[in-house]
Design a protein around this motif. Sequence first.
Motif, mmCIF file in Angstrom:
data_model
loop_
_atom_site.group_PDB
_atom_site.id
_atom_site.type_symbol
_atom_site.label_atom_id
_atom_site.label_comp_id
_atom_site.label_asym_id
_atom_site.label_seq_id
_atom_site.Cartn_x
_atom_site.Cartn_y
_atom_site.Cartn_z
ATOM 1 N N ILE A 46 0.779 -1.244 -0.017
ATOM 2 C CA ILE A 46 -0.038 0.003 -0.031
ATOM 3 C C ILE A 46 0.944 1.078 0.200
ATOM 4 N N THR A 47 0.412 2.274 -0.567
ATOM 5 C CA THR A 47 1.406 3.483 -0.804
ATOM 6 C C THR A 47 0.779 4.397 0.198
ATOM 7 N N HIS A 48 1.671 5.354 0.727
ATOM 8 C CA HIS A 48 1.172 6.351 1.710
ATOM 9 C C HIS A 48 -0.144 7.136 1.087
ATOM 10 N N ASP A 49 -0.085 7.431 -0.082
ATOM 11 C CA ASP A 49 -1.210 8.117 -0.696
ATOM 12 C C ASP A 49 -2.636 7.421 -0.486
ATOM 13 N N ILE A 50 -2.503 5.961 -0.850
ATOM 14 C CA ILE A 50 -3.794 5.149 -0.510
ATOM 15 C C ILE A 50 -4.083 5.165 0.783
ATOM 16 N N LEU A 51 -3.185 4.852 1.892
ATOM 17 C CA LEU A 51 -3.654 4.934 3.027
ATOM 18 C C LEU A 51 -4.188 6.176 3.622
ATOM 19 N N ALA A 52 -3.440 7.396 2.934
ATOM 20 C CA ALA A 52 -4.374 8.582 3.249
ATOM 21 C C ALA A 52 -5.817 8.734 3.030
ATOM 22 N N ILE A 53 -5.834 8.159 1.728
ATOM 23 C CA ILE A 53 -7.332 8.055 1.215
ATOM 24 C C ILE A 53 -8.314 7.356 2.040
ATOM 25 N N GLU A 54 -7.558 5.992 2.450
ATOM 26 C CA GLU A 54 -8.612 5.206 3.363
ATOM 27 C C GLU A 54 -9.083 5.890 4.620
ATOM 28 N N ILE B 51 0.368 10.810 7.222
ATOM 29 C CA ILE B 51 0.425 9.167 7.099
ATOM 30 C C ILE B 51 1.992 9.155 7.323
ATOM 31 N N SER B 52 2.815 9.707 6.311
ATOM 32 C CA SER B 52 4.228 9.687 6.065
ATOM 33 C C SER B 52 4.943 9.614 7.609
ATOM 34 N N ARG B 53 4.629 10.899 8.016
ATOM 35 C CA ARG B 53 5.190 11.225 9.244
ATOM 36 C C ARG B 53 4.793 10.359 10.306
ATOM 37 N N THR B 54 3.690 9.991 10.478
ATOM 38 C CA THR B 54 3.053 9.031 11.491
ATOM 39 C C THR B 54 3.848 7.451 11.298
ATOM 40 N N LEU B 55 3.950 6.982 9.900
ATOM 41 C CA LEU B 55 4.545 5.739 9.667
ATOM 42 C C LEU B 55 5.957 5.855 10.011
ATOM 43 N N LYS B 56 6.596 6.956 9.734
ATOM 44 C CA LYS B 56 8.123 7.122 10.093
ATOM 45 C C LYS B 56 8.245 6.776 11.508
ATOM 46 N N SER B 57 7.621 7.550 12.563
ATOM 47 C CA SER B 57 7.761 7.310 13.772
ATOM 48 C C SER B 57 7.438 6.024 14.187
#
Lengths: 230, 230
Positions: free
Chosen positions: A171-179, A187-193
Amino acid sequence: MQKHQIKDVITRFPFLADISSEEWKEEGISIVSLPVNSVVYEGEFLKSTALILEGSVRIYKLSDSGREVTLFRIGNGECSPLMAAGILGRSEFEAWACFEKPTTILIVPIQTSQEWMDKYKGFRQFILRSFAFHLNNLSNLIETMNFKSIRTRISKYLIEKTSHDNDSLAITHDILAIELGTVREVISRTLKSMEKEGLLRLERGQITHIQHRQLLVLLNKDCREHTVTG
Amino acid sequence: MQKHQIKDVITRFPFLADISSEEWKEEGISIVSLPVNSVVYEGEFLKSTALILEGSVRIYKLSDSGREVTLFRIGNGECSPLMAAGILGRSEFEAWACFEKPTTILIVPIQTSQEWMDKYKGFRQFILRSFAFHLNNLSNLIETMNFKSIRTRISKYLIEKTSHDNDSLAITHDILAIELGTVREVISRTLKSMEKEGLLRLERGQITHIQHRQLLVLLNKDCREHTVTG
């Protein structure tokens, strides 16, 4: 509609067994197949009621700037209540539908749908249940968007989509954001942490080494804390 | 139900003129009055269909930690679709209702509602329209929560609640946060920056000197920018 088609339809939607063979001959009743990834503006469907025989449709809103938010999905044996809004003869609803799997749909023109609604309790109950179910769904989505942190929502999503045996998700960060109804940056910031904490690993186009058990512990902890502070 | 009561009800809901005088005698049909600011857990209503004769009800979700988000309001001549979900015989919907004005409600027990739904097209259409209307509302709320900045949403809210002649609004940051589905801190920060720009003035428990015209310009500009970047 051919006899064998009607039989197939009734297998999926048993309450349609009430419809007489004469009524099945009415103009415009048809079965259509839509290929995967085809996208339609839902307005196109509002002239008919669409019952999903097989497949999966994602209903979403699209902003002027091209951002998306998923409202809900409909699958086998379901009916989009927003499509069904057309049976009321008017609707200002605007949304998009994306076919996530090859999808087969029974199309019933509005006029016929209205007649069936008046005449057949089974059909009426089905439409009403669909409305009530999705009202509930949308209310819960609003609740989640408001009350749950992005980290909790990501954890919940990853837990639902993976298992102990399968700890990766393409899953891309873009798709996760849409979901999850937010923007990619969040999303990217949270996933990185979360990656730093060893909860998962980020790779191109996928999330791997998802720590199912640890996420579950986090999620339960978050729920308890919400209750305690209440 | 007294004859004059039935007459009043039909004035507000003309389609109920179809109901026979015998049917009005069924047990449990009644008119109840609820004082302003009374709060009920909506589950209490799910045993009946509630039609609002006069007043205003705010339907909202409540988080474990006590945060609220307004889903929608229902007023004169309307029916809560979430209350109406009860007519389907089962509903897992959980929400709260707050009576913002003294409110008078026609209560129709589920069993009777179901019979009326089956028998009377006018009643059926009313319930269905209500479902479709609120599905649309909730979808739009999700869209707004996702795609519009807090500044845009505050501007829109203030424009709706004020006029050129009346540039003040008595509202706390807490209430505004509930109305717009965010937290107080975000509202306070945004309002302060808007005050600095001379768009409004913050006073205890109210917002004054609201620059209706300037907010309208901002709002239109924001919409255009969204379109241009799309």
